[in-house]
Design an enzyme around this catalytic site. Structure first.
Site, PDB file in Angstrom:
ATOM      1  N   ARG A  73       0.827  -1.214   0.000  1.00 34.19           N
ATOM      2  CA  ARG A  73       0.000   0.000   0.000  1.00 34.19           C
ATOM      3  C   ARG A  73       0.859   1.261   0.000  1.00 34.19           C
ATOM      4  O   ARG A  73       0.494   2.256  -0.630  1.00 34.19           O
ATOM      5  CB  ARG A  73      -0.944  -0.026   1.208  1.00 34.19           C
ATOM      6  N   HIS A  77       0.377   4.325  -2.627  1.00 38.18           N
ATOM      7  CA  HIS A  77       0.133   5.707  -2.181  1.00 38.18           C
ATOM      8  C   HIS A  77       1.272   6.632  -2.598  1.00 38.18           C
ATOM      9  O   HIS A  77       1.057   7.812  -2.833  1.00 38.18           O
ATOM     10  CB  HIS A  77      -0.068   5.751  -0.660  1.00 38.18           C
ATOM     11  N   ASN A 107      -3.600   8.296   4.412  1.00 41.36           N
ATOM     12  CA  ASN A 107      -2.251   7.869   4.795  1.00 41.36           C
ATOM     13  C   ASN A 107      -2.114   7.580   6.290  1.00 41.36           C
ATOM     14  O   ASN A 107      -1.123   6.993   6.714  1.00 41.36           O
ATOM     15  CB  ASN A 107      -1.212   8.913   4.370  1.00 41.36           C
ATOM     16  N   HIS A 208      -6.010  -5.872  -2.939  1.00 43.87           N
ATOM     17  CA  HIS A 208      -6.851  -6.083  -1.754  1.00 43.87           C
ATOM     18  C   HIS A 208      -7.051  -7.565  -1.429  1.00 43.87           C
ATOM     19  O   HIS A 208      -7.914  -7.908  -0.644  1.00 43.87           O
ATOM     20  CB  HIS A 208      -8.196  -5.368  -1.921  1.00 43.87           C
TER      21      HIS A 208
HETATM   22  C1  HEM Z   1      -9.002   1.283  -6.519  1.00 43.65           C
HETATM   23  C2  HEM Z   1      -8.820   2.212  -5.621  1.00 43.65           C
HETATM   24  C3  HEM Z   1      -8.462   1.921  -4.196  1.00 43.65           C
HETATM   25  C4  HEM Z   1      -9.129   2.323  -3.104  1.00 43.65           C
HETATM   26  C5  HEM Z   1     -10.396   3.176  -3.059  1.00 43.65           C
HETATM   27  C6  HEM Z   1      -8.436   1.782  -1.957  1.00 43.65           C
HETATM   28  C7  HEM Z   1      -8.808   1.983  -0.651  1.00 43.65           C
HETATM   29  C8  HEM Z   1      -8.261   1.334   0.428  1.00 43.65           C
HETATM   30  C9  HEM Z   1      -8.728   1.443   1.786  1.00 43.65           C
HETATM   31  C10 HEM Z   1      -9.873   2.334   2.242  1.00 43.65           C
HETATM   32  C11 HEM Z   1      -7.979   0.615   2.541  1.00 43.65           C
HETATM   33  C12 HEM Z   1      -8.134   0.339   4.038  1.00 43.65           C
HETATM   34  C13 HEM Z   1      -7.719   1.488   4.888  1.00 43.65           C
HETATM   35  C14 HEM Z   1      -8.128   1.221   6.310  1.00 43.65           C
HETATM   36  O1  HEM Z   1      -9.336   1.263   6.572  1.00 43.65           O
HETATM   37  O2  HEM Z   1      -7.257   0.908   7.133  1.00 43.65           O
HETATM   38  C15 HEM Z   1      -7.033  -0.025   1.681  1.00 43.65           C
HETATM   39  C16 HEM Z   1      -6.123  -0.945   2.090  1.00 43.65           C
HETATM   40  C17 HEM Z   1      -5.194  -1.524   1.274  1.00 43.65           C
HETATM   41  N1  HEM Z   1      -4.985  -1.222  -0.064  1.00 43.65           N
HETATM   42 FE1  HEM Z   1      -6.191  -0.118  -1.224  1.00 43.65          FE
HETATM   43  N2  HEM Z   1      -7.371   1.065  -2.395  1.00 43.65           N
HETATM   44  C18 HEM Z   1      -7.340   1.128  -3.755  1.00 43.65           C
HETATM   45  C19 HEM Z   1      -6.382   0.579  -4.577  1.00 43.65           C
HETATM   46  C20 HEM Z   1      -5.289  -0.131  -4.119  1.00 43.65           C
HETATM   47  C21 HEM Z   1      -4.186  -0.535  -4.949  1.00 43.65           C
HETATM   48  C22 HEM Z   1      -4.017  -0.164  -6.410  1.00 43.65           C
HETATM   49  C23 HEM Z   1      -3.334  -1.251  -4.161  1.00 43.65           C
HETATM   50  C24 HEM Z   1      -2.036  -1.909  -4.508  1.00 43.65           C
HETATM   51  C25 HEM Z   1      -1.751  -2.376  -5.690  1.00 43.65           C
HETATM   52  C26 HEM Z   1      -3.921  -1.302  -2.844  1.00 43.65           C
HETATM   53  C27 HEM Z   1      -3.404  -1.974  -1.778  1.00 43.65           C
HETATM   54  C28 HEM Z   1      -3.963  -2.000  -0.503  1.00 43.65           C
HETATM   55  C29 HEM Z   1      -3.505  -2.872   0.545  1.00 43.65           C
HETATM   56  C30 HEM Z   1      -2.431  -3.933   0.449  1.00 43.65           C
HETATM   57  C31 HEM Z   1      -4.272  -2.556   1.675  1.00 43.65           C
HETATM   58  C32 HEM Z   1      -4.156  -3.175   3.072  1.00 43.65           C
HETATM   59  C33 HEM Z   1      -3.168  -2.372   3.879  1.00 43.65           C
HETATM   60  C34 HEM Z   1      -2.843  -2.943   5.244  1.00 43.65           C
HETATM   61  O3  HEM Z   1      -3.361  -3.986   5.626  1.00 43.65           O
HETATM   62  O4  HEM Z   1      -2.041  -2.316   5.930  1.00 43.65           O
HETATM   63  N3  HEM Z   1      -5.088  -0.580  -2.846  1.00 43.65           N
HETATM   64  N4  HEM Z   1      -7.224   0.434   0.404  1.00 43.65           N
END
Ligand code: HEM
Length: 369
Positions: A73, A77, A107, A208
């Protein structure tokens, strides 16, 4: 033509066909590289770079699998805000407290440990090779290894990024990162602004398949009224994790295999068990639904497309050549005073060397006399 000659021409023809097939697939498997980046950028001047990262992350992930999601992530970002220039790694705030890129709401849920690990890697790499590898390259390689070590595809990462000199404001960060409540048309627009197409959107959302989300990112689907696209048992469980719209629980992004990088995220979507609106809408929307289904049915295809799109994402607005700098601490821009001190020390070192040389020459001369 004798039978052996025809056999050999057949062999030649089939090997040619096979080769052209191979080159076609490999040509499709990687996007064209941006000027300034190359796969071999550090192969001569820092040959231990990639093994250092992989070995260290293997060790870390064996006791904390979740940090893989954190590293993936961070790279996403980083790239979506000002390009992949390590700006998200910069701590502090030039324009007043709480105004820096790291303080922007999306972030705030980046894992602190991911930042620490990137800095530890930088330290190890700079000790081995000197300050020649950027924090943004280290973040890109860490994301790749986080994916691979969680069971996902391995792929080569083009290198040569330089670190940016400034971070974005809270507002710019918010404007560039996609929102969890967005629907597909908006997401397509967000990704298009980064030169990423609808295939990239669906493939990269597959990130995800690992990691977790906080209640704040999905309670809007539970309260005041339940989003009818949510599968009932899944929604009941989410309600237990977040009993009110201000609860502070966390839940896996991929309910089937939370820590494995696989295609089960798409199977979740087929079963209306996607956590965010931005996830589930990929299966509701007619433009993206067929891509979701193809990934749910074919993990190899997903891995191939994910790797392709990650390389593309890793090239967004990169700083290369003489732009930016190689940070000697990922969380802070190299200070002008530090540069001055380094130069000063270097100069003193050089002067000392010249003096020693002079002494030796004089000593030698007198030795002769
Ligand atoms: C399509 C648009 C995207 C949206 C709207 C989005 C949104 C989010 C949100 C809201 C979270 C959780 C934050 C929280 O509540 O703690 C999250 C987690 C995460 N996102 Fe996305 N995301 C997107 C695209 C991506 C992309 C492109 C990647 C990587 C290629 C990615 C990788 C991750 C990962 C690995 C997590 C988990 C992080 C953790 O467990 O620490 N996301 N994302």
């Amino acid at each position: 033509m004798t039978s052996s000659a025809s056999f050999f021409s057949l062999l030649l023809l089939s090997s040619l066909l096979f080769d052209s097939h191979l080159s076609l697939t490999s040509a499709q498997a990687t996007p064209p590289l941006l000027a300034g980046l190359s796969y071999e950028f550090h192969s001569t001047n820092c040959p231990s770079l990639e093994t250092t990262i992989r070995d260290y992350l293997r060790e870390i992930l064996s006791s904390d699998t979740g940090v893989a999601a954190g590293l993936l992530r961070v790279h996403f970002h980083d790239c979506f805000v000002q390009g992949c220039d390590g700006s998200v790694l910069l701590a502090g705030s030039a324009s007043g407290p709480g105004q820096g890129e790291q303080q922007a709401p999306p972030n705030l849920t980046l894992r602190a440990r991911a930042f620490v690990i990137i800095e530890e890697l930088r330290n190890r790499i700079h000790r081995a090779c000197g300050a020649i590898v950027s924090c943004s390259d280290i973040a890109a390689l860490s994301a790749r290894d986080a994916v691979f070590l969680s069971g996902g595809p391995d792929y080569r990462v083009p290198l040569g990024r330089r670190d940016g000199l400034s971070f974005a404001t809270v507002n710019a960060t918010l404007a560039n990162l996609p929102f969890f409540g967005s629907r597909v048309p908006q997401l397509i627009t967000d990704f298009a602004a980064k030169n990423l197409d609808v295939n990239d959107l669906v493939a990269l959302s597959g990130g995800h398949t690992i990691g977790r989300g906080n209640c704040g990112s999905f309670v809007g689907r539970l309260y005041p009224t339940r989003d009818p696209t949510l599968e009932t048992t899944f929604a009941d469980n989410l309600t237990r994790v977040c009993p009110t719209n201000t609860s502070s629980g966390v839940t896996p992004l991929d309910v089937r295999t939370p820590n494995n990088f696989d295609n089960q995220y798409y199977v979740d979507l087929l079963n209306r068990q996607g956590l965010f609106t931005s996830d589930q809408d990929l299966f509701t929307d007619n433009t993206t639904a067929p891509i979701v289904t193809s990934f749910a049915n074919n993990q190899t295809l997903f891995f191939e497309r994910f790797a392709f799109s990650m390389i593309k994402m890793g090239m967004i607005n990169v700083t290369t050549g003489t732009q930016g700098e190689i940070r000697t601490n990922c969380s802070a821009r190299n200070a002008a005073s530090t540069t001055y001190l380094t130069t000063d020390v270097d100069q003193q070192g050089k002067n000392a060397g010249i003096l020693r040389l002079f002494d030796n020459v004089v000593e030698g001369l007198f030795g002769y006399i």
